[in-house]
Design a protein around this motif. Structure first.
Motif, PDB file in Angstrom:
ATOM      1  N   GLY A   1      57.701  68.696  42.374  1.00 47.47           N
ATOM      2  CA  GLY A   1      59.003  69.327  42.306  1.00 47.47           C
ATOM      3  C   GLY A   1      59.368  69.890  40.942  1.00 47.47           C
ATOM      4  N   LEU A   2      58.387  70.083  40.093  1.00 45.56           N
ATOM      5  CA  LEU A   2      58.644  70.591  38.739  1.00 45.56           C
ATOM      6  C   LEU A   2      58.385  72.090  38.672  1.00 45.56           C
ATOM      7  CD1 LEU A   2      57.027  67.663  36.739  1.00 45.56           C
ATOM      8  CD2 LEU A   2      59.422  67.975  37.364  1.00 45.56           C
ATOM      9  N   ILE A   3      59.028  72.728  37.691  1.00 44.62           N
ATOM     10  CA  ILE A   3      58.944  74.181  37.523  1.00 44.62           C
ATOM     11  C   ILE A   3      58.516  74.492  36.099  1.00 44.62           C
ATOM     12  CG2 ILE A   3      60.242  76.351  37.569  1.00 44.62           C
ATOM     13  CD1 ILE A   3      62.249  74.801  39.455  1.00 44.62           C
ATOM     14  N   GLU A   4      57.502  75.345  35.975  1.00 41.78           N
ATOM     15  CA  GLU A   4      57.115  75.884  34.670  1.00 41.78           C
ATOM     16  C   GLU A   4      57.760  77.261  34.548  1.00 41.78           C
ATOM     17  OE1 GLU A   4      55.913  74.441  32.262  1.00 41.78           O
ATOM     18  OE2 GLU A   4      54.331  73.031  32.815  1.00 41.78           O
ATOM     19  N   ASN A   5      58.768  77.366  33.717  1.00 44.74           N
ATOM     20  CA  ASN A   5      59.445  78.631  33.438  1.00 44.74           C
ATOM     21  C   ASN A   5      59.239  78.865  31.953  1.00 44.74           C
ATOM     22  OD1 ASN A   5      61.016  80.910  33.528  1.00 44.74           O
ATOM     23  ND2 ASN A   5      62.950  79.826  33.754  1.00 44.74           N
ATOM     24  N   GLU A   6      58.215  79.654  31.623  1.00 43.48           N
ATOM     25  CA  GLU A   6      57.726  79.679  30.252  1.00 43.48           C
ATOM     26  C   GLU A   6      57.619  81.078  29.655  1.00 43.48           C
ATOM     27  OE1 GLU A   6      55.139  75.609  30.191  1.00 43.48           O
ATOM     28  OE2 GLU A   6      54.028  77.447  30.571  1.00 43.48           O
ATOM     29  N   TYR A   7      57.981  81.128  28.376  1.00 43.19           N
ATOM     30  CA  TYR A   7      57.609  82.249  27.524  1.00 43.19           C
ATOM     31  C   TYR A   7      56.344  81.754  26.829  1.00 43.19           C
ATOM     32  CZ  TYR A   7      57.947  86.329  24.553  1.00 43.19           C
ATOM     33  OH  TYR A   7      57.707  87.520  23.936  1.00 43.19           O
ATOM     34  N   ASN A   8      55.194  82.205  27.317  1.00 44.06           N
ATOM     35  CA  ASN A   8      53.907  81.625  26.952  1.00 44.06           C
ATOM     36  C   ASN A   8      53.144  82.495  25.958  1.00 44.06           C
ATOM     37  OD1 ASN A   8      50.872  81.171  27.462  1.00 44.06           O
ATOM     38  ND2 ASN A   8      51.834  79.408  28.439  1.00 44.06           N
ATOM     39  N   HIS A   9      52.774  81.888  24.847  1.00 41.43           N
ATOM     40  CA  HIS A   9      51.957  82.544  23.818  1.00 41.43           C
ATOM     41  C   HIS A   9      50.493  82.217  24.115  1.00 41.43           C
ATOM     42  CE1 HIS A   9      55.372  83.594  21.159  1.00 41.43           C
ATOM     43  NE2 HIS A   9      55.927  82.611  21.850  1.00 41.43           N
ATOM     44  N   THR A  10      49.667  83.237  24.246  1.00 42.36           N
ATOM     45  CA  THR A  10      48.274  83.055  24.638  1.00 42.36           C
ATOM     46  C   THR A  10      47.367  83.173  23.415  1.00 42.36           C
ATOM     47  OG1 THR A  10      48.837  84.057  26.759  1.00 42.36           O
ATOM     48  CG2 THR A  10      46.494  83.828  26.242  1.00 42.36           C
ATOM     49  N   PHE A  11      46.548  82.128  23.211  1.00 49.99           N
ATOM     50  CA  PHE A  11      45.623  82.056  22.080  1.00 49.99           C
ATOM     51  C   PHE A  11      44.183  82.040  22.587  1.00 49.99           C
ATOM     52  CE2 PHE A  11      49.514  80.291  20.408  1.00 49.99           C
ATOM     53  CZ  PHE A  11      49.546  80.727  19.098  1.00 49.99           C
ATOM     54  N   ILE A  12      43.278  82.583  21.768  1.00 48.37           N
ATOM     55  CA  ILE A  12      41.851  82.509  22.063  1.00 48.37           C
ATOM     56  C   ILE A  12      41.130  81.906  20.862  1.00 48.37           C
ATOM     57  CG2 ILE A  12      41.861  84.419  23.708  1.00 48.37           C
ATOM     58  CD1 ILE A  12      40.639  86.199  21.485  1.00 48.37           C
ATOM     59  N   GLY A  13      39.971  81.304  21.133  1.00 52.91           N
ATOM     60  CA  GLY A  13      39.154  80.723  20.075  1.00 52.91           C
ATOM     61  C   GLY A  13      37.708  80.621  20.512  1.00 52.91           C
ATOM     62  N   LEU A  14      36.844  80.320  19.555  1.00 50.42           N
ATOM     63  CA  LEU A  14      35.404  80.189  19.778  1.00 50.42           C
ATOM     64  C   LEU A  14      34.975  78.759  19.491  1.00 50.42           C
ATOM     65  CD1 LEU A  14      32.551  81.509  20.194  1.00 50.42           C
ATOM     66  CD2 LEU A  14      32.520  81.854  17.710  1.00 50.42           C
ATOM     67  N   PHE A  15      34.164  78.194  20.405  1.00 49.91           N
ATOM     68  CA  PHE A  15      33.645  76.838  20.248  1.00 49.91           C
ATOM     69  C   PHE A  15      32.324  76.762  20.987  1.00 49.91           C
ATOM     70  CE2 PHE A  15      33.555  72.276  21.507  1.00 49.91           C
ATOM     71  CZ  PHE A  15      33.656  71.700  20.245  1.00 49.91           C
ATOM     72  N   ASN A  16      31.299  76.227  20.346  1.00 56.44           N
ATOM     73  CA  ASN A  16      29.969  76.202  20.944  1.00 56.44           C
ATOM     74  C   ASN A  16      29.390  74.805  21.095  1.00 56.44           C
ATOM     75  OD1 ASN A  16      29.112  79.005  21.472  1.00 56.44           O
ATOM     76  ND2 ASN A  16      29.500  79.267  19.288  1.00 56.44           N
ATOM     77  N   ARG A  17      30.234  73.801  21.040  1.00 49.87           N
ATOM     78  CA  ARG A  17      29.726  72.435  21.152  1.00 49.87           C
ATOM     79  C   ARG A  17      30.314  71.742  22.379  1.00 49.87           C
ATOM     80  NH1 ARG A  17      31.426  72.730  15.729  1.00 49.87           N
ATOM     81  NH2 ARG A  17      32.911  71.067  16.090  1.00 49.87           N
ATOM     82  N   ILE A  18      30.123  70.444  22.449  1.00 46.20           N
ATOM     83  CA  ILE A  18      30.634  69.645  23.562  1.00 46.20           C
ATOM     84  C   ILE A  18      31.957  69.017  23.130  1.00 46.20           C
ATOM     85  CG2 ILE A  18      30.199  67.623  25.018  1.00 46.20           C
ATOM     86  CD1 ILE A  18      27.201  68.270  24.727  1.00 46.20           C
ATOM     87  N   PRO A  19      33.030  69.198  23.911  1.00 48.44           N
ATOM     88  CA  PRO A  19      34.308  68.584  23.541  1.00 48.44           C
ATOM     89  C   PRO A  19      34.275  67.071  23.726  1.00 48.44           C
ATOM     90  CG  PRO A  19      34.482  69.609  25.690  1.00 48.44           C
ATOM     91  CD  PRO A  19      33.111  69.941  25.171  1.00 48.44           C
ATOM     92  N   ALA A  20      35.208  66.394  23.076  1.00 45.35           N
ATOM     93  CA  ALA A  20      35.368  64.941  23.202  1.00 45.35           C
ATOM     94  C   ALA A  20      36.688  64.689  23.929  1.00 45.35           C
ATOM     95  CB  ALA A  20      35.362  64.281  21.825  1.00 45.35           C
ATOM     96  N   LEU A  21      36.658  64.722  25.245  1.00 46.81           N
ATOM     97  CA  LEU A  21      37.866  64.682  26.065  1.00 46.81           C
ATOM     98  C   LEU A  21      38.681  63.415  25.860  1.00 46.81           C
ATOM     99  CD1 LEU A  21      36.485  65.871  29.532  1.00 46.81           C
ATOM    100  CD2 LEU A  21      37.277  67.254  27.612  1.00 46.81           C
ATOM    101  N   ASN A  22      40.007  63.596  25.837  1.00 45.21           N
ATOM    102  CA  ASN A  22      40.940  62.479  25.896  1.00 45.21           C
ATOM    103  C   ASN A  22      41.133  62.190  27.388  1.00 45.21           C
ATOM    104  OD1 ASN A  22      43.237  60.893  26.166  1.00 45.21           O
ATOM    105  ND2 ASN A  22      44.390  61.978  24.601  1.00 45.21           N
ATOM    106  N   PRO A  23      40.689  61.030  27.887  1.00 47.74           N
ATOM    107  CA  PRO A  23      40.758  60.773  29.331  1.00 47.74           C
ATOM    108  C   PRO A  23      42.176  60.732  29.892  1.00 47.74           C
ATOM    109  CG  PRO A  23      40.078  58.795  28.139  1.00 47.74           C
ATOM    110  CD  PRO A  23      40.107  59.920  27.142  1.00 47.74           C
ATOM    111  N   ASP A  24      43.184  60.548  29.051  1.00 47.53           N
ATOM    112  CA  ASP A  24      44.566  60.610  29.524  1.00 47.53           C
ATOM    113  C   ASP A  24      44.996  62.047  29.810  1.00 47.53           C
ATOM    114  OD1 ASP A  24      44.864  57.849  29.288  1.00 47.53           O
ATOM    115  OD2 ASP A  24      45.617  58.002  27.231  1.00 47.53           O
TER     116      ASP A  24
END
Length: 183
Positions: free
Chosen positions: A112-135
């Protein structure tokens, strides 16, 4: 709902991204108030886009695939600072980010939630394996832009609402041009 979720404050904005107030994260999403946000798109040097599978326990859109990270700047930080912070908090890495565009959207998300956003879009470069936060994230993968558009056409319910809106707004050609920036 976590105490952090209750206490997090979002920047309320008008349709030109001018600050008009501050609101609590949950209340803003329940009411659908327009607020400032960002989305981070991470590419590798082969032009593939990193996708994150949101943790199933997230307060909305759990288990769905989306871009590398999204979030909201705190009242005392810039969009770039917030995007860098959340990328590290969610995916366990930082990289140089560049803002490429903005988009204004309103979409219903789960619970029942709504995302009503003025969203700024960013790009970046990464070539490795991320270390995910499981939360935050329970999976990740690289996909070509064309494969992502095909997957959304065949299985739209596997992807977050805002990710689909952002991709549809900018279009496959523009997203592929973002990827070319890093080749």
């Amino acid at each position: 709902m976590s105490l952090i979720m209750q206490e997090e404050r979002l920047i309320l904005v008008d349709e030109q991204d001018n600050k008009v107030g501050i609101g609590s994260k949950m209340q803003v999403h329940q009411q659908g108030a327009l607020h400032r946000a960002f989305s981070v798109f991470i590419f590798d040097s082969q032009g593939r886009l990193m996708l994150q599978q949101r943790a199933s326990g997230k307060y909305h859109s759990g288990g769905l695939w989306t871009n590398a990270c999204c979030g909201h700047p705190r009242p005392d930080e810039s969009n770039l600072e917030a995007a860098t912070r959340r990328l590290d908090e969610e995916m366990g890495f930082t990289c140089t980010l560049q803002e490429v565009d903005q988009i204004l959207y309103r979409v219903d998300v789960s619970n029942g939630l709504i995302e009503n956003e003025y969203n700024h879009t960013f790009i970046g470069l990464f070539n490795r394996i991320p270390a995910l936060n499981p939360d935050e994230a329970e999976g990740w993968k690289w996909m070509t832009v064309s494969d992502i558009f095909d997957a959304i056409n065949h299985s739209p319910l596997q992807f977050t609402a805002w990710f689909k809106v952002i991709l549809a707004h900018f279009g496959q050609q523009a997203i592929e041009q973002w990827a070319e920036y890093f080749r």
